[in-house]
Design a protein around this motif. Structure first.
Motif, PDB file in Angstrom:
ATOM      1  N   ALA A 228       0.818  -1.216   0.000  1.00 43.25           N
ATOM      2  CA  ALA A 228       0.000   0.000   0.000  1.00 43.25           C
ATOM      3  C   ALA A 228       0.853   1.268   0.000  1.00 43.25           C
ATOM      4  O   ALA A 228       0.398   2.323  -0.441  1.00 43.25           O
ATOM      5  N   ARG A 229       2.100   1.167   0.473  1.00 48.24           N
ATOM      6  CA  ARG A 229       2.957   2.345   0.595  1.00 48.24           C
ATOM      7  C   ARG A 229       4.033   2.432  -0.490  1.00 48.24           C
ATOM      8  O   ARG A 229       4.460   3.522  -0.841  1.00 48.24           O
ATOM      9  N   ILE A 230       4.464   1.272  -0.979  1.00 51.34           N
ATOM     10  CA  ILE A 230       5.652   1.215  -1.838  1.00 51.34           C
ATOM     11  C   ILE A 230       5.256   0.856  -3.267  1.00 51.34           C
ATOM     12  O   ILE A 230       4.550  -0.130  -3.493  1.00 51.34           O
ATOM     13  N   ASP A 231       5.713   1.629  -4.223  1.00 55.09           N
ATOM     14  CA  ASP A 231       5.421   1.364  -5.623  1.00 55.09           C
ATOM     15  C   ASP A 231       6.191   0.142  -6.116  1.00 55.09           C
ATOM     16  O   ASP A 231       7.302  -0.140  -5.655  1.00 55.09           O
ATOM     17  N   ASN A 232       5.586  -0.534  -7.093  1.00 52.79           N
ATOM     18  CA  ASN A 232       6.251  -1.623  -7.804  1.00 52.79           C
ATOM     19  C   ASN A 232       6.162  -1.274  -9.292  1.00 52.79           C
ATOM     20  O   ASN A 232       5.199  -1.636  -9.970  1.00 52.79           O
ATOM     21  N   PRO A 233       7.137  -0.542  -9.820  1.00 56.40           N
ATOM     22  CA  PRO A 233       7.037  -0.030 -11.197  1.00 56.40           C
ATOM     23  C   PRO A 233       6.820  -1.115 -12.249  1.00 56.40           C
ATOM     24  O   PRO A 233       6.039  -0.938 -13.182  1.00 56.40           O
ATOM     25  N   ALA A 234       7.500  -2.263 -12.108  1.00 59.17           N
ATOM     26  CA  ALA A 234       7.348  -3.331 -13.105  1.00 59.17           C
ATOM     27  C   ALA A 234       5.921  -3.864 -13.102  1.00 59.17           C
ATOM     28  O   ALA A 234       5.339  -4.127 -14.162  1.00 59.17           O
ATOM     29  N   ALA A 235       5.334  -4.019 -11.922  1.00 56.43           N
ATOM     30  CA  ALA A 235       3.957  -4.503 -11.840  1.00 56.43           C
ATOM     31  C   ALA A 235       2.986  -3.470 -12.384  1.00 56.43           C
ATOM     32  O   ALA A 235       1.999  -3.814 -13.045  1.00 56.43           O
ATOM     33  N   GLU A 236       3.248  -2.197 -12.127  1.00 57.01           N
ATOM     34  CA  GLU A 236       2.368  -1.147 -12.632  1.00 57.01           C
ATOM     35  C   GLU A 236       2.399  -1.094 -14.167  1.00 57.01           C
ATOM     36  O   GLU A 236       1.384  -0.795 -14.798  1.00 57.01           O
ATOM     37  N   ARG A 237       3.543  -1.413 -14.753  1.00 54.31           N
ATOM     38  CA  ARG A 237       3.644  -1.423 -16.216  1.00 54.31           C
ATOM     39  C   ARG A 237       2.960  -2.645 -16.823  1.00 54.31           C
ATOM     40  O   ARG A 237       2.618  -2.635 -18.018  1.00 54.31           O
ATOM     41  N   ASN A 238       2.764  -3.676 -16.026  1.00 56.13           N
ATOM     42  CA  ASN A 238       2.167  -4.923 -16.517  1.00 56.13           C
ATOM     43  C   ASN A 238       1.045  -5.354 -15.578  1.00 56.13           C
ATOM     44  O   ASN A 238       1.130  -6.387 -14.902  1.00 56.13           O
ATOM     45  N   PRO A 239      -0.050  -4.598 -15.504  1.00 53.49           N
ATOM     46  CA  PRO A 239      -1.112  -4.865 -14.522  1.00 53.49           C
ATOM     47  C   PRO A 239      -1.841  -6.183 -14.745  1.00 53.49           C
ATOM     48  O   PRO A 239      -2.474  -6.697 -13.821  1.00 53.49           O
ATOM     49  N   ALA A 240      -1.747  -6.770 -15.954  1.00 54.22           N
ATOM     50  CA  ALA A 240      -2.436  -8.035 -16.211  1.00 54.22           C
ATOM     51  C   ALA A 240      -1.901  -9.169 -15.352  1.00 54.22           C
ATOM     52  O   ALA A 240      -2.575 -10.182 -15.168  1.00 54.22           O
ATOM     53  N   ALA A 241      -0.693  -9.007 -14.822  1.00 54.51           N
ATOM     54  CA  ALA A 241      -0.094 -10.053 -13.988  1.00 54.51           C
ATOM     55  C   ALA A 241      -0.345  -9.836 -12.504  1.00 54.51           C
ATOM     56  O   ALA A 241       0.139 -10.612 -11.671  1.00 54.51           O
ATOM     57  N   ALA A 242      -1.124  -8.823 -12.132  1.00 53.06           N
ATOM     58  CA  ALA A 242      -1.322  -8.493 -10.716  1.00 53.06           C
ATOM     59  C   ALA A 242      -1.945  -9.648  -9.937  1.00 53.06           C
ATOM     60  O   ALA A 242      -1.645  -9.845  -8.755  1.00 53.06           O
ATOM     61  N   HIS A 243      -2.825 -10.427 -10.602  1.00 49.64           N
ATOM     62  CA  HIS A 243      -3.505 -11.510  -9.899  1.00 49.64           C
ATOM     63  C   HIS A 243      -2.550 -12.609  -9.470  1.00 49.64           C
ATOM     64  O   HIS A 243      -2.907 -13.436  -8.620  1.00 49.64           O
TER      65      HIS A 243
END
Length: 289
Positions: A228-243
């Protein structure tokens, strides 16, 4: 019960996919949808692990470069009766982890540097056990297939925008318009429901593998707070893998329960505390090993 629910949801996803094919091009559309689904799922089955690991910037480690992590994975995989998976590390301060691979013989576990630095040994073991549970339950394959179906449904709906769809269907133009708007949304909701179901099952099995449900519960709380506090840039660029992650790495869905790919962390923690009571464990957890 979890597998039954998953099977029902996957059947609903398949029916939705075929229905979209029919509304797009009649009976021929169903055949096109089946061929498309087969081709996309075959490609995803063979390549999804390589794709997601590359997207997340994960690097493979071994017993020489990460002896403690690899040793822990090997020990827990042995407890679960699984082949040793490949082990990867993602350079990001956000604590998180995921598993991927088409089967237990071709699986991988990836953890972030933030996870290794922010959790104690018991908690880290709980997270790795959770990911091994996903591999053992074949969730990595299930989620790859559902993600492929969801993407294909969205693509078919886009085709309808350009080509007009099959207006001779029983619902006429209304059916085509409804398909264009609602089908991708329905597919996403089914995909997320499947993901939430598999997370509960992996929590339970992971706690059984490591023997410490309270350690996994503590880890989930720490990871949720960090994500909730820390960004994950790679995940943000590829949101389809968030699950795929143990906790949603994206900030955008933090407060959106309807579109969440994961159950509420508090509910998962409560379920793990209930499991600890079933196992006769005290409220204060003991050492993992």
């Amino acid at each position: 019960m979890g597998m039954m629910r998953t099977a029902m949801l996957m059947a609903a996803m398949t029916a939705l996919f075929l229905g979209v094919g029919f509304l797009l091009a009649g009976e021929a559309g169903i055949v096109i949808a089946l061929v498309l689904a087969g081709g996309m799922n075959l490609f995803a089955w063979w390549n999804s692990d390589k794709m997601v690991l590359r997207q997340q910037g994960a690097r493979e480690v071994d017993a020489q470069s990460a002896p403690q992590l690899v040793g822990m994975v090997r020990d827990l995989a042995g407890r679960a009766g699984l082949p040793m998976p490949r082990v990867y590390v993602m350079e990001t301060p956000q604590p998180n982890a995921f598993a991927t691979g088409r089967n237990p013989e071709n699986a991988a576990v990836a953890v972030t540097t933030g996870l290794m630095q922010g959790l104690d040994r018991d908690e880290l073991a709980g997270v790795i056990a959770h990911e091994l549970a996903h591999i053992q339950n074949r969730d990595t394959l299930i989620m790859t297939i559902t993600a492929t179906f969801a993407g294909a449904i969205s693509m078919l709906a886009n085709f309808a925008i350009f080509f007009g769809g099959n207006r001779n269907n029983p619902l006429g133009i209304v059916g085509v318009l409804a398909m264009m708007i609602l089908a991708p949304l329905a597919a996403a909701l089914v995909q997320m429901a499947i993901s939430r179901t598999r997370e509960y099952a992996a929590d339970r099995r992971g706690a059984e593998i490591c023997g410490q449900p309270l350690a996994l519960a503590s880890a989930l709380e720490r990871i949720a707070g960090g994500a909730a506090r820390i960004d994950n840039p790679a995940a943000e660029r590829n949101p389809a893998a968030a699950h795929m992650f143990i906790i949603n790495p994206l900030h955008a869905h933090a407060h959106d329960r309807l579109f969440s790919t994961h159950p509420a962390t508090g509910n998962r923690v409560a379920a793990l505390h209930a499991l600890a009571r079933e196992m006769g464990q005290a409220a204060v957890r003991g050492p993992w090993a």
